[in-house]
Scaffold this motif. Structure first.
Motif, PDB file in Angstrom:
ATOM      1  N   ASN A 134       0.799  -1.225   0.000  1.00 13.10           N
ATOM      2  CA  ASN A 134       0.000   0.000   0.000  1.00 13.10           C
ATOM      3  C   ASN A 134       0.833   1.275   0.000  1.00 13.10           C
ATOM      4  O   ASN A 134       0.505   2.220  -0.728  1.00 13.10           O
ATOM      5  CB  ASN A 134      -0.953   0.009   1.197  1.00 13.10           C
ATOM      6  CG  ASN A 134      -2.175  -0.843   0.962  1.00 13.10           C
ATOM      7  OD1 ASN A 134      -2.440  -1.289  -0.152  1.00 13.10           O
ATOM      8  ND2 ASN A 134      -2.941  -1.095   2.014  1.00 13.10           N
ATOM      9  N   HIS A 185      -0.091   3.701  -2.980  1.00 13.48           N
ATOM     10  CA  HIS A 185      -0.826   4.884  -2.542  1.00 13.48           C
ATOM     11  C   HIS A 185      -0.026   6.166  -2.745  1.00 13.48           C
ATOM     12  O   HIS A 185      -0.576   7.199  -3.154  1.00 13.48           O
ATOM     13  CB  HIS A 185      -1.226   4.739  -1.077  1.00 13.48           C
ATOM     14  CG  HIS A 185      -2.299   3.733  -0.845  1.00 13.48           C
ATOM     15  ND1 HIS A 185      -2.687   3.290   0.408  1.00 13.48           N
ATOM     16  CD2 HIS A 185      -3.101   3.066  -1.729  1.00 13.48           C
ATOM     17  CE1 HIS A 185      -3.661   2.413   0.291  1.00 13.48           C
ATOM     18  NE2 HIS A 185      -3.924   2.250  -0.982  1.00 13.48           N
ATOM     19  N   TYR A 232      -3.322   8.030   2.443  1.00 14.31           N
ATOM     20  CA  TYR A 232      -2.356   7.670   1.416  1.00 14.31           C
ATOM     21  C   TYR A 232      -1.052   8.444   1.594  1.00 14.31           C
ATOM     22  O   TYR A 232       0.014   7.988   1.167  1.00 14.31           O
ATOM     23  CB  TYR A 232      -2.920   7.973   0.027  1.00 14.31           C
ATOM     24  CG  TYR A 232      -3.946   6.994  -0.485  1.00 14.31           C
ATOM     25  CD1 TYR A 232      -4.698   6.204   0.382  1.00 14.31           C
ATOM     26  CD2 TYR A 232      -4.181   6.857  -1.846  1.00 14.31           C
ATOM     27  CE1 TYR A 232      -5.641   5.319  -0.094  1.00 14.31           C
ATOM     28  CE2 TYR A 232      -5.126   5.962  -2.332  1.00 14.31           C
ATOM     29  CZ  TYR A 232      -5.861   5.197  -1.453  1.00 14.31           C
ATOM     30  OH  TYR A 232      -6.790   4.312  -1.927  1.00 14.31           O
ATOM     31  N   ASP A 279       0.918   6.416   4.827  1.00 16.20           N
ATOM     32  CA  ASP A 279       1.752   5.566   3.982  1.00 16.20           C
ATOM     33  C   ASP A 279       3.110   6.161   3.655  1.00 16.20           C
ATOM     34  O   ASP A 279       4.024   5.419   3.272  1.00 16.20           O
ATOM     35  CB  ASP A 279       1.003   5.228   2.692  1.00 16.20           C
ATOM     36  CG  ASP A 279      -0.118   4.230   2.931  1.00 16.20           C
ATOM     37  OD1 ASP A 279       0.080   3.322   3.751  1.00 16.20           O
ATOM     38  OD2 ASP A 279      -1.187   4.363   2.316  1.00 16.20           O
TER      39      ASP A 279
END
Length: 343
Positions: free
Chosen positions: A187, A191, A282, A286
């Motif tokens: 991710n 992302h 995101y 992340d």
């Protein structure tokens, strides 16, 4: 079993429904209390799991842990620095804890706070994906067939994998340690690339579909970031699955060029909206606990990651804020990780 689920965003309640569907008792606790507001002993699930499932709501951590056989912690990574000390202070030392996903060496940070005790499961990702439709309703979009499991200490991984399989039904192939599990979640890579490529859509709060906009150009960035992560992981003897493999596992689309797989996912699952707020996870989750986490380890061992470094710098510039602070790494000697993780 009686499972204490710590976190009540979307994944926690969805996992509660999945565990309850398999005959377990799920106890749901929200750190703020907001996540369990409106749940009155029943969760309604739709999507890949349909039905009404009993759930107990705990207002205090001690109440969640009472009589539990296992605990699952599933919250955004940015919530972990404040939450881990609370959990470490109250969790019974004999109670195994599964962390999903085990971002940024969260199992190691937790074990350092708690001290000696039961094994900690480092789940590479969550058992499922889903969205919260209402306080007592979740839509489960995907139940993963398998995902990797590490542990702290490393040799406890088979035990933690068996526990997770009993609770959720997925297969959990084991990896040597919590660092291997942290590298697997793709991710942060996908992302960050999506946020960077679609920043004007996010800033203008436009509606956009994330899988449909994983175009060949975006996928080239994703694949390059993935290659740098893989080279870093290889320095520790780890070989995480490719981003294409992760998409295949979660969505069941045939393996192929990344942009063709994402197009197939959109055709199969329909429009999956991308973020429309600059404060999207995101970026706020992340980047610090994903890409910048890789950079911290890379710097400690002298591994170059020029595209990752550039991506983080550009995102920091466009978002107008620093994104490298990661309290989970405080006090850790990143040059001596194998010894810390295998102990």
């Amino acid at each position: 079993m009686r499972l204490a689920i710590l976190g009540a965003g979307a994944i926690g309640p969805a996992c509660a429904a999945l565990a309850a569907s398999r005959g377990h008792t799920a106890v749901l606790w929200s750190p703020s209390g907001a996540g369990t507001r409106g749940i009155d002993a029943t969760l309604h699930a739709e999507g890949l799991l349909e039905g009404c499932f009993p759930v107990t709501v705990a207002t205090r951590l001690a109440e969640a842990f009472a009589g539990a056989d296992a605990a699952l912690l599933t919250v955004p990574a940015y919530a972990l620095p404040d939450l881990l000390p609370r959990i470490a202070a109250e969790i019974p030392t004999t109670l195994p804890l599964l962390i999903a996903p085990a971002a940024s060496l969260a199992p190691l940070a937790f074990a350092r706070l708690r001290g000696p005790g039961a094994a900690v499961g480092a789940m590479a990702t969550t058992p499922l994906t889903g969205r919260r439709l209402a306080p007592d309703r979740v839509r489960i979009a995907a139940i993963r067939a398998e995902a990797e499991m590490g542990a702290l200490p490393g040799p406890a991984a088979p035990e933690m994998a068996a526990l997770a399989e009993s609770l959720f039904g997925n297969r959990w192939p084991t990896v040597p340690d919590a660092l291997a599990a942290a590298f697997i979640n793709g991710n942060p890579i996908a992302h960050a690339a999506l946020a960077l490529a679609n920043v004007t859509r996010i800033e203008k709060q436009e509606s956009w579909g994330q899988y449909g906009l994983m175009t060949p150009a975006v996928c080239r960035l994703i694949e390059t970031l993935g290659a740098e992560r893989d080279a870093l992981a290889a320095r520790f003897g780890h070989h995480p699955p490719s981003l294409a493999e992760a998409l295949h596992r979660t969505n069941g689309v045939p393996r192929g060029p990344l942009h063709e797989m994402t197009a197939a996912i959109e055709r199969g699952r329909g429009f999956i909206a991308g973020p429309t707020e600059m404060a999207t996870r995101y970026v706020t989750e992340d980047v610090p606990y994903g890409l910048a986490f890789y950079l911290a380890i890379a710097q400690a061992i002298g591994q170059p990651m020029p595209v990752t470094e550039g991506t983080v710098t550009v995102i920091e510039t466009m978002w107008g804020q620093g994104l490298r602070d990661n309290p989970l790494l405080a006090g850790l000697d990143l040059t001596a990780l194998p010894a810390a993780l295998g102990a």
